[in-house]
Design a protein around this motif. Structure first.
Motif, PDB file in Angstrom:
ATOM      1  N   ASP A  78      40.638  34.109  29.431  1.00  9.17           N
ATOM      2  CA  ASP A  78      41.477  34.745  30.297  1.00  9.17           C
ATOM      3  C   ASP A  78      42.228  35.778  29.493  1.00  9.17           C
ATOM      4  O   ASP A  78      42.829  35.529  28.557  1.00  9.17           O
ATOM      5  N   LEU A  85      42.184  39.080  33.747  1.00  8.96           N
ATOM      6  CA  LEU A  85      40.730  39.206  33.651  1.00  8.96           C
ATOM      7  C   LEU A  85      40.237  37.739  33.145  1.00  8.96           C
ATOM      8  O   LEU A  85      40.689  37.470  32.384  1.00  8.96           O
ATOM      9  N   LYS A  86      39.483  37.158  34.210  1.00 10.54           N
ATOM     10  CA  LYS A  86      39.301  35.757  33.998  1.00 10.54           C
ATOM     11  C   LYS A  86      38.210  35.550  33.330  1.00 10.54           C
ATOM     12  O   LYS A  86      37.185  36.362  32.991  1.00 10.54           O
ATOM     13  N   SER A 141      34.299  36.760  33.466  1.00 12.10           N
ATOM     14  CA  SER A 141      33.713  37.732  34.195  1.00 12.10           C
ATOM     15  C   SER A 141      32.864  38.761  33.516  1.00 12.10           C
ATOM     16  O   SER A 141      32.940  38.731  32.194  1.00 12.10           O
ATOM     17  N   SER A 169      35.429  46.163  35.448  1.00  2.00           N
ATOM     18  CA  SER A 169      35.362  45.111  35.949  1.00  2.00           C
ATOM     19  C   SER A 169      35.118  45.349  37.524  1.00  2.00           C
ATOM     20  O   SER A 169      35.247  46.687  37.886  1.00  2.00           O
ATOM     21  N   GLU A 170      35.049  44.296  38.423  1.00  2.00           N
ATOM     22  CA  GLU A 170      34.709  44.503  39.942  1.00  2.00           C
ATOM     23  C   GLU A 170      36.235  45.121  40.446  1.00  2.00           C
ATOM     24  O   GLU A 170      36.411  45.704  41.392  1.00  2.00           O
TER      25      GLU A 170
END
Length: 115
Positions: A66, A76-77, A80, A99-100
């Motif tokens: 993370d 941000l996990k 990802s 990222s998304e």
């Protein structure tokens, strides 16, 4: 290892570096690096992930822990996926990607593995 075999620091270019276990250390700027993480040959920089795999423009990578995003309350996990990365010219420690949920990320390769 002879002193002529020890590379100059990739950050400040000083030659006052020394090995410490699996790392090289620059006492002038406090930069530490692995001989596997950066390889400078004739001006070309090879970017490697945490496992030593070579990263190229357009690759996908996975975040291994993370990460708090600076300037945001988002995290941000781990796990990802960052698709379509871009390498930063002359920098073997950072990549750019999206990222998304978060656009315009600059990430350290020590927190990434190739997908």
């Amino acid at each position: 290892m002879e002193t002529s075999d020890i590379p100059a620091c990739p950050v400040c270019a000083m030659e006052n570096t020394y090995p410490d276990g699996d790392l090289y250390i620059c006492p002038d700027c406090a930069h530490e690096w692995s001989p596997l993480s950066t390889k400078v040959d004739e001006g070309l920089v090879t970017v490697r992930d945490v496992n030593g795999n070579v990263l190229n423009d357009g690759d996908s990578v996975v975040v291994i822990k993370d990460l708090k995003v600076k300037g945001s309350s988002l995290t941000l996990k781990q796990g990802s996926v960052i698709r379509g990365i871009r390498l930063v010219d002359g920098d073997a420690e950072h990549i750019e990607g999206n990222s998304e949920k978060i656009k315009g990320l600059v990430l350290k390769v020590c927190f990434l593995k190739k997908a």
